[in-house]
Scaffold this motif. Structure first.
Motif, PDB file in Angstrom:
ATOM      1  N   ARG A  19       0.818  -1.220   0.000  1.00  0.00           N
ATOM      2  CA  ARG A  19       0.000   0.000   0.000  1.00  0.00           C
ATOM      3  C   ARG A  19       0.847   1.263   0.000  1.00  0.00           C
ATOM      4  O   ARG A  19       0.364   2.338  -0.349  1.00  0.00           O
ATOM      5  N   ASP A  20       2.099   1.142   0.412  1.00  0.00           N
ATOM      6  CA  ASP A  20       2.969   2.316   0.410  1.00  0.00           C
ATOM      7  C   ASP A  20       3.497   2.650  -0.979  1.00  0.00           C
ATOM      8  O   ASP A  20       3.928   3.783  -1.224  1.00  0.00           O
ATOM      9  N   LEU A  21       3.485   1.674  -1.885  1.00  0.00           N
ATOM     10  CA  LEU A  21       4.141   1.863  -3.180  1.00  0.00           C
ATOM     11  C   LEU A  21       3.558   3.019  -3.986  1.00  0.00           C
ATOM     12  O   LEU A  21       4.299   3.904  -4.427  1.00  0.00           O
ATOM     13  N   PRO A  22       2.235   3.067  -4.231  1.00  0.00           N
ATOM     14  CA  PRO A  22       1.720   4.196  -5.031  1.00  0.00           C
ATOM     15  C   PRO A  22       1.909   5.540  -4.338  1.00  0.00           C
ATOM     16  O   PRO A  22       2.099   6.564  -5.011  1.00  0.00           O
ATOM     17  N   VAL A  23       1.894   5.541  -3.004  1.00  0.00           N
ATOM     18  CA  VAL A  23       2.091   6.785  -2.266  1.00  0.00           C
ATOM     19  C   VAL A  23       3.526   7.284  -2.462  1.00  0.00           C
ATOM     20  O   VAL A  23       3.772   8.477  -2.657  1.00  0.00           O
ATOM     21  N   LEU A  24       4.493   6.355  -2.423  1.00  0.00           N
ATOM     22  CA  LEU A  24       5.893   6.733  -2.606  1.00  0.00           C
ATOM     23  C   LEU A  24       6.160   7.176  -4.041  1.00  0.00           C
ATOM     24  O   LEU A  24       6.904   8.153  -4.269  1.00  0.00           O
ATOM     25  N   VAL A  25       5.581   6.483  -5.004  1.00  0.00           N
ATOM     26  CA  VAL A  25       5.728   6.908  -6.402  1.00  0.00           C
ATOM     27  C   VAL A  25       5.218   8.338  -6.570  1.00  0.00           C
ATOM     28  O   VAL A  25       5.880   9.194  -7.175  1.00  0.00           O
ATOM     29  N   ASP A  26       4.051   8.616  -6.015  1.00  0.00           N
ATOM     30  CA  ASP A  26       3.462   9.950  -6.143  1.00  0.00           C
ATOM     31  C   ASP A  26       4.328  11.010  -5.459  1.00  0.00           C
ATOM     32  O   ASP A  26       4.535  12.105  -6.013  1.00  0.00           O
ATOM     33  N   ALA A  27       4.856  10.681  -4.288  1.00  0.00           N
ATOM     34  CA  ALA A  27       5.689  11.642  -3.562  1.00  0.00           C
ATOM     35  C   ALA A  27       6.979  11.941  -4.331  1.00  0.00           C
ATOM     36  O   ALA A  27       7.441  13.098  -4.373  1.00  0.00           O
ATOM     37  N   LEU A  28       7.563  10.933  -4.943  1.00  0.00           N
ATOM     38  CA  LEU A  28       8.777  11.150  -5.728  1.00  0.00           C
ATOM     39  C   LEU A  28       8.488  12.011  -6.951  1.00  0.00           C
ATOM     40  O   LEU A  28       9.287  12.902  -7.302  1.00  0.00           O
ATOM     41  N   ARG A  29       7.374  11.765  -7.601  1.00  0.00           N
ATOM     42  CA  ARG A  29       7.022  12.582  -8.764  1.00  0.00           C
ATOM     43  C   ARG A  29       6.803  14.033  -8.374  1.00  0.00           C
ATOM     44  O   ARG A  29       7.236  14.955  -9.074  1.00  0.00           O
ATOM     45  N   LYS A  30       6.135  14.255  -7.255  1.00  0.00           N
ATOM     46  CA  LYS A  30       5.892  15.626  -6.802  1.00  0.00           C
ATOM     47  C   LYS A  30       7.199  16.328  -6.437  1.00  0.00           C
ATOM     48  O   LYS A  30       7.283  17.557  -6.493  1.00  0.00           O
ATOM     49  N   ALA A  31       8.207  15.536  -6.051  1.00  0.00           N
ATOM     50  CA  ALA A  31       9.508  16.107  -5.708  1.00  0.00           C
ATOM     51  C   ALA A  31      10.401  16.306  -6.929  1.00  0.00           C
ATOM     52  O   ALA A  31      11.549  16.744  -6.799  1.00  0.00           O
ATOM     53  N   GLY A  32       9.895  15.950  -8.122  1.00  0.00           N
ATOM     54  CA  GLY A  32      10.639  16.222  -9.342  1.00  0.00           C
ATOM     55  C   GLY A  32      11.295  15.031 -10.001  1.00  0.00           C
ATOM     56  O   GLY A  32      11.975  15.186 -11.019  1.00  0.00           O
ATOM     57  N   ALA A  33      11.112  13.834  -9.444  1.00  0.00           N
ATOM     58  CA  ALA A  33      11.700  12.642 -10.055  1.00  0.00           C
ATOM     59  C   ALA A  33      10.725  12.010 -11.039  1.00  0.00           C
ATOM     60  O   ALA A  33       9.509  12.148 -10.911  1.00  0.00           O
ATOM     61  N   ASP A  34      11.277  11.331 -12.024  1.00  0.00           N
ATOM     62  CA  ASP A  34      10.476  10.527 -12.949  1.00  0.00           C
ATOM     63  C   ASP A  34      10.445   9.118 -12.371  1.00  0.00           C
ATOM     64  O   ASP A  34      11.351   8.313 -12.613  1.00  0.00           O
ATOM     65  N   ALA A  35       9.431   8.834 -11.556  1.00  0.00           N
ATOM     66  CA  ALA A  35       9.370   7.580 -10.811  1.00  0.00           C
ATOM     67  C   ALA A  35       8.236   6.696 -11.326  1.00  0.00           C
ATOM     68  O   ALA A  35       7.180   7.192 -11.714  1.00  0.00           O
TER      69      ALA A  35
END
Length: 314
Positions: A19-35
């Motif tokens: 359940r943490d995976l989509p949340v972490l992907v979204d947080a990385l994208r918001k921080a500027g990474a292509d995740a």
């Protein structure tokens, strides 16, 4: 923009949802990474196209350990892999507990029974039998000496499937004080959690267990931090660890765990491959974790080979 693969596995009937995976992907994208979340055995993935492959929820690897380790070796030659392939190889087999004990780290005392070894089981205390390669308490069970016949059948089943078994005293303190999981990122404590006992008396070894019952936030003691840091310092060749989770329990009197007394923390497991991060319990940890992941993706060091020379990590 850094490209980050969050490495996971295909869903299945025996695979827990991350359940943490989509949340972490979204947080990385918001921080500027292509995740993006990527399945480790997907033949269409170009691993050399990522700046970092972050192993997250490859929770089927214990069924396919040799294949997964071969993938880690190949992937690590194409991009930065966290944690590094030598760490993954060492930590994927719980015989690493013997290495930690030899280095003076307080651990739960453990014996190993490989295929062909006699069923040398305790006759004077409760104990646990589980495989050296496993996750989510798969093939793990708790026995009294009177249940030896059932334990032997479990050993026979595991040995027939090629698993080495590990035998540990059942640490009775777990029933009262639980198991603590200390998560480190970049060598620094990020957060800690506590969960209850996983193995109830009489639960069959092949039954599915609740891996993290009663999980809750925890404030680690100085003694717990000290043992966790000793465990991390004992990892062979002092590698750079992007993440690590140290699972601790309180020892029982006279169980031979190496610290001389009851109530002192000991390592139950050192999770360096694909630990659950419990981010839903600790939303305030997300910023530090994301910063560490992006920093790792930006850190120079590994230059992937040109496409003509690259090995396809499939």
């Amino acid at each position: 923009m850094s490209r980050v693969a969050l490495v996971t596995c295909r869903p299945g009937p025996h695979i827990s949802a991350d359940r943490d995976l989509p949340v972490l992907v979204d947080a990385l994208r918001k921080a500027g990474a292509d995740a993006e979340a990527v399945v480790w055995d997907d033949p269409g993935v170009d691993w050399a196209g990522f700046d970092l492959a972050l192993i997250r929820s490859t929770w089927d690897y214990s069924w396919r350990a040799a294949e997964f380790l071969a993938w880690a070796e190949r992937c690590g030659k194409l991009t930065r892999l966290a944690n590094p392939a030598p760490v993954v190889r060492w930590n994927s087999d719980k015989r690493y507990l013997g290495d930690l004990a030899a280095a003076g780290v307080p651990t739960v005392p453990t014996r190993y029974l490989a295929p062909g070894d006699p069923a040398d089981l305790p006759d004077d205390h409760e104990y646990v039998v589980k495989p050296t390669s496993g996750a989510g308490a798969r093939f793990a069970a708790r026995y009294t000496p009177a249940e030896r016949d059932t334990a032997v059948r479990q050993l026979e089943r595991m040995h027939a499937e090629g698993f080495t078994a590990m035998v540990q005293p059942y640490v009775t303190s777990i029933d009262a004080t639980g198991e603590r999981a200390l998560l480190f990122v970049g060598g620094e404590l990020l957060h800690a959690s506590r969960k209850g006992a996983v193995l109830a008396p009489g639960t069959p070894y092949d039954a599915r267990k609740v891996a993290h019952p009663g999980i809750e936030p925890w404030r680690p003691t100085d003694a717990e931090l000290a043992v966790a840091e000793r465990a991390l310092a004992a990892v062979p060749d002092a590698p750079e660890l992007l993440y690590a989770r140290v699972d601790l329990v309180d020892g029982d009197e006279g169980d031979g765990g190496g610290d001389g007394g009851a109530g002192r923390p000991r390592v139950m497991e050192l999770e360096l491959v694909e630990p659950n991060l419990f981010l839903s319990l600790h939303p305030g940890s997300m910023t530090r974790l994301v910063d560490a992941v992006i920093e790792a993706a930006r850190t120079p060091g590994l230059t992937p080979p040109p496409p003509s020379a690259a090995t396809d990590p499939r």
